[in-house]
Design an enzyme around this catalytic site. Sequence first.
Site, PDB file in Angstrom:
ATOM      1  N   ASP A   1       0.863  -1.177   0.000  1.00  0.00           N
ATOM      2  CA  ASP A   1       0.000   0.000   0.000  1.00  0.00           C
ATOM      3  C   ASP A   1       0.901   1.230   0.000  1.00  0.00           C
ATOM      4  OD1 ASP A   1      -1.717   2.098   0.459  1.00  0.00           O
ATOM      5  OD2 ASP A   1      -2.600   1.273   2.292  1.00  0.00           O
ATOM      6  N   ILE A   2       0.963   1.931  -1.138  1.00  0.00           N
ATOM      7  CA  ILE A   2       1.912   3.038  -1.253  1.00  0.00           C
ATOM      8  C   ILE A   2       1.532   4.237  -0.386  1.00  0.00           C
ATOM      9  CG2 ILE A   2       2.601   2.330  -3.571  1.00  0.00           C
ATOM     10  CD1 ILE A   2       0.997   4.755  -4.640  1.00  0.00           C
TER      11      ILE A   2
ATOM     12  N   ALA B   1      -1.550   4.400  -9.963  1.00  0.00           N
ATOM     13  CA  ALA B   1      -2.302   5.640 -10.153  1.00  0.00           C
ATOM     14  C   ALA B   1      -3.789   5.357 -10.116  1.00  0.00           C
ATOM     15  CB  ALA B   1      -1.935   6.303 -11.481  1.00  0.00           C
TER      16      ALA B   1
ATOM     17  N   TYR C   1      -8.637  14.649 -11.478  1.00  0.00           N
ATOM     18  CA  TYR C   1      -7.546  13.728 -11.801  1.00  0.00           C
ATOM     19  C   TYR C   1      -6.248  14.488 -12.060  1.00  0.00           C
ATOM     20  CZ  TYR C   1      -4.647  10.710 -14.737  1.00  0.00           C
ATOM     21  OH  TYR C   1      -3.584  10.025 -15.289  1.00  0.00           O
TER      22      TYR C   1
ATOM     23  N   THR D   1       1.245  12.680 -16.043  1.00  0.00           N
ATOM     24  CA  THR D   1       0.291  12.699 -17.150  1.00  0.00           C
ATOM     25  C   THR D   1       0.209  14.046 -17.848  1.00  0.00           C
ATOM     26  OG1 THR D   1      -2.103  12.508 -17.619  1.00  0.00           O
ATOM     27  CG2 THR D   1      -1.492  13.228 -15.439  1.00  0.00           C
TER      28      THR D   1
END
Length: 299
Positions: A49-50, A71, A136, A112
């Site tokens: 779990d980052i 992500a 996002y 992104t």
Amino acid sequence: MTADDVTSTTDRPRPDSARLLVTGGRGQLGRALTTLAPAARGLAHADLDITDPDAVRAFVNPGDVLINCAAYTAVDRAETEVEAAFAVNATGPRVLAQACAEKGARLIHLSTDYVFPGTGAHPYEPDDPTGPATVYGRSKLAGEQAVLEFAPDAQIVRTAWVYTGVGADFVATMRRLERERDTLTVVRDQIGSPTYALDLAAGLLELAGKPGTPRILHATNAGQASWFDLARAVFAGLGADPERVQPCGTEDFPRPAPRPAYSVLSGNSWAAAGLAPLRHWKLALNDALAAVSDYPGPP
């Protein structure tokens, strides 16, 4: 799919001594990385779990190279699932950056084109002003800012329109719709940089073996296209009549999150860093379609 499916990606330098970790290891880019670098360890959320500082700190070792592909990418759902988007896209990168800095590991973080406003007319350079128009995009920009603040030796690699042709990505969807429909309409007023996951993965492995590069880089296949252009290219690559794909405007497909009208990323920074430029998107697409023509997809 094997590394031999894309021969142009196999001759780049790669890290040889560091332990290579890939968070988001079951996503399309994570799978591409572990396909090209079988010794890399791909980590799904169940493995790490980052957002958990203690778990990440206990996992990262000195000298590791960690490529963060994890992500939250549900662009429309993020408009209402704000907390979830920021947890994965902002908190997670901050935790990884802090752990890598503390342990003496190197972080390569994927970002992104959505961090830009998407209203430009020329390919975006890394130092162009950001201005995301979606939750996002804002969450990904927050992740970038955390990495820059907490991990002095980290690199951020922005990319766009990533596909493998398998699963639910755009190219895979076009493959399916070519079988199911006589005609379809696709937006032609959104312009971006289609990027084959295996080509991007090869570039990231080259970057992993080359420390000391600029902190923010852009990496996509060369050229630009609209979704309409890409859809027609998929049909043509499948031997189908591209005229079956008809153009429409963004206004014909309203979405909760606005899409960038123009979000092409310039490859100048990548080449200037001494990294091999990614080939043109049309060449990459041809190899992608050939690689998945008889491939049933991941389980």
